[in-house]
Design an enzyme around this catalytic site. Sequence first.
Site, PDB file in Angstrom:
ATOM      1  N   TYR A  92      10.205 -14.732  -5.607  1.00  0.00           N
ATOM      2  CA  TYR A  92      10.280 -15.385  -6.922  1.00  0.00           C
ATOM      3  C   TYR A  92      10.977 -14.428  -7.896  1.00  0.00           C
ATOM      4  O   TYR A  92      10.580 -13.258  -8.024  1.00  0.00           O
ATOM      5  CB  TYR A  92       8.847 -15.704  -7.364  1.00  0.00           C
ATOM      6  CG  TYR A  92       8.685 -16.247  -8.745  1.00  0.00           C
ATOM      7  CD1 TYR A  92       9.257 -17.456  -9.120  1.00  0.00           C
ATOM      8  CD2 TYR A  92       7.927 -15.554  -9.690  1.00  0.00           C
ATOM      9  CE1 TYR A  92       9.090 -17.951 -10.403  1.00  0.00           C
ATOM     10  CE2 TYR A  92       7.749 -16.048 -10.965  1.00  0.00           C
ATOM     11  CZ  TYR A  92       8.336 -17.254 -11.309  1.00  0.00           C
ATOM     12  OH  TYR A  92       8.166 -17.737 -12.579  1.00  0.00           O
ATOM     13  N   ASP A  95       2.336 -13.678  -1.656  1.00  0.00           N
ATOM     14  CA  ASP A  95       2.287 -14.763  -2.639  1.00  0.00           C
ATOM     15  C   ASP A  95       2.051 -16.061  -1.865  1.00  0.00           C
ATOM     16  O   ASP A  95       2.903 -16.517  -1.105  1.00  0.00           O
ATOM     17  CB  ASP A  95       3.619 -14.804  -3.410  1.00  0.00           C
ATOM     18  CG  ASP A  95       3.621 -15.834  -4.536  1.00  0.00           C
ATOM     19  OD1 ASP A  95       2.912 -16.849  -4.428  1.00  0.00           O
ATOM     20  OD2 ASP A  95       4.371 -15.630  -5.515  1.00  0.00           O
ATOM     21  N   LYS A 110       0.140 -23.405 -10.576  1.00  0.00           N
ATOM     22  CA  LYS A 110       0.691 -24.482  -9.741  1.00  0.00           C
ATOM     23  C   LYS A 110      -0.423 -25.366  -9.175  1.00  0.00           C
ATOM     24  O   LYS A 110      -1.000 -26.162  -9.878  1.00  0.00           O
ATOM     25  CB  LYS A 110       1.558 -23.888  -8.620  1.00  0.00           C
ATOM     26  CG  LYS A 110       2.406 -22.706  -9.011  1.00  0.00           C
ATOM     27  CD  LYS A 110       3.431 -23.025 -10.070  1.00  0.00           C
ATOM     28  CE  LYS A 110       4.215 -21.779 -10.423  1.00  0.00           C
ATOM     29  NZ  LYS A 110       4.538 -21.678 -11.825  1.00  0.00           N
ATOM     30  N   ARG A 122     -14.515  -8.814 -22.027  1.00  0.00           N
ATOM     31  CA  ARG A 122     -13.261  -8.602 -21.305  1.00  0.00           C
ATOM     32  C   ARG A 122     -13.479  -8.430 -19.802  1.00  0.00           C
ATOM     33  O   ARG A 122     -12.623  -8.745 -18.977  1.00  0.00           O
ATOM     34  CB  ARG A 122     -12.545  -7.365 -21.861  1.00  0.00           C
ATOM     35  CG  ARG A 122     -11.125  -7.208 -21.327  1.00  0.00           C
ATOM     36  CD  ARG A 122     -10.450  -5.952 -21.844  1.00  0.00           C
ATOM     37  NE  ARG A 122     -11.115  -4.750 -21.414  1.00  0.00           N
ATOM     38  CZ  ARG A 122     -11.586  -3.797 -22.217  1.00  0.00           C
ATOM     39  NH1 ARG A 122     -11.455  -3.908 -23.527  1.00  0.00           N
ATOM     40  NH2 ARG A 122     -12.191  -2.740 -21.751  1.00  0.00           N
TER      41      ARG A 122
HETATM   42  C1  LIG Z   1       6.100 -18.649  -5.886  1.00  0.00           C
HETATM   43  C2  LIG Z   1       5.753 -18.299  -7.295  1.00  0.00           C
HETATM   44  N1  LIG Z   1       5.074 -17.173  -7.541  1.00  0.00           N
HETATM   45  C3  LIG Z   1       4.739 -16.818  -8.795  1.00  0.00           C
HETATM   46  C4  LIG Z   1       5.078 -17.594  -9.876  1.00  0.00           C
HETATM   47  C5  LIG Z   1       4.682 -17.142 -11.258  1.00  0.00           C
HETATM   48  O1  LIG Z   1       3.672 -17.943 -11.781  1.00  0.00           O
HETATM   49  P1  LIG Z   1       3.502 -18.130 -13.384  1.00  0.00           P
HETATM   50  O2  LIG Z   1       4.601 -19.022 -13.812  1.00  0.00           O
HETATM   51  O3  LIG Z   1       2.145 -18.702 -13.522  1.00  0.00           O
HETATM   52  O4  LIG Z   1       3.621 -16.770 -13.984  1.00  0.00           O
HETATM   53  C6  LIG Z   1       5.781 -18.775  -9.669  1.00  0.00           C
HETATM   54  C7  LIG Z   1       6.160 -19.631 -10.827  1.00  0.00           C
HETATM   55  O5  LIG Z   1       7.012 -20.483 -10.736  1.00  0.00           O
HETATM   56  C8  LIG Z   1       6.130 -19.144  -8.346  1.00  0.00           C
HETATM   57  O6  LIG Z   1       6.817 -20.272  -8.096  1.00  0.00           O
END
Ligand SMILES: Cc1ncc(COP(=O)(O)O)c(C=O)c1O
Length: 396
Positions: free
Chosen positions: A114, A186, A211, A61
């Site tokens: 988000y 982010d 992404k 882990r």
């Molecule tokens: C800007 C952004 N941050 C975080 C996330 C979250 O990622 P995940 O879908 O892998 O949880 C997304 C997903 O669309 C996103 O567009």
Amino acid sequence: MSDTTRDAKPGYATETILTHSGRRPPDQFGFVNTPVYRGSTVLFESLDAIENQTAPYGYGRVGNPTSRSVETLISELEGAEGTVLAPSGLAAITTAMLAVLSTGDDVLVTDTVYDPTRRFCDGLLARMGITTRYYDPRIGAGIEELMTDKTRLIFCESPGSLTFEIQDLPAISEVAKRHGALVMVDNSWASPLFYRPLALGADIVVHAGTKMFVGHSDAMFGTASANAAAWKQLYDGHRQQGMFTSPDDVFLAARGLRTLAIRMKEHQARALELARWLEQHPLVEQVLHPALESHPDNALFKRDFSGSGSLFSIVLENRPRAAVAALVDGLELFGMGYSWGGYESLFLPIRPHRARTVTSWPEDVCMFRIHVGLEDIEDLKADLSAGLDRYAAITG
Ligand SMILES: Cc1ncc(COP(=O)(O)O)c(C=O)c1O
């Protein structure tokens, strides 16, 4: 703590780091890539070894060569002290927030965040006695007025992933430092290829690795990286939460990352060309892409970013649902789905006014978020052009 050994020599360009960092063929019998290490129990050779904990890995882990290779690579790309992995982008964000926050803390979060990040703040964090206040993404140094002695964290997402506001990260970070608060960013849109939040004053940078890192829409993945000031807290918090990411997904992320530079450049070029083309289209009222001269934050974008991502939005005059359906249902190349960052293009109807509380966005506009994949640009234009013709044909 996890090994943050830098495998590539300092001073190499990002493209070289992406291809060489985080892998050591001699450790893998000469095979180029670090393979998938699956496992829980790790055997120790002697009493000395288990008492002194000198072996590089002690329990599945906590890490294995597959995870460590990607942690090393991301740390190097972001200029971070260390990186932890998570099974999704959202998990990277929540793990990192839980690692640095305590009951009674106050968090400032960009209003364009988000939406699931917002739900985490308003849900679980609120239940734990941590308050979240939202701020205008264009607030810049004005964030000073919102700071209290309880403000522990400022969360930024630049650009916002629906409406693409760029944040003045150096100004926000300067205020945060003076008030003893951390800044978390982010960075999923630009990737470390085009934006380096830690170099601009942030403490923690998170990625929806699902992404651009993975790049092929075939794995869920997230990362959180920290500077020296925040690394111990992030590492301890990640470990205490028992966070573990499947080595199969980590391997897919590693495989995606090796070609990140070349993919990002192709996504960037196609997205910009399509955005400029859409700006000229008579049905398109607005294109929200920070690298366009028409974007209100273009000067800030040019100052802090060295390139742009695959994702932008367009605004059309509001039309009946039937017109929207005619547009999207007939698209041949653009798919309709959540997420983004894969090699295939996406076209998603969005309603940004629903996901903000301190800044407004008109309800009566028709908006779409476009992820530009790696198809031929003229084929993409033809697909969208036909879709926009269908849209116009409904109301004449
Ligand atoms: C800007 C952004 N941050 C975080 C996330 C979250 O990622 P995940 O879908 O892998 O949880 C997304 C997903 O669309 C996103 O567009």
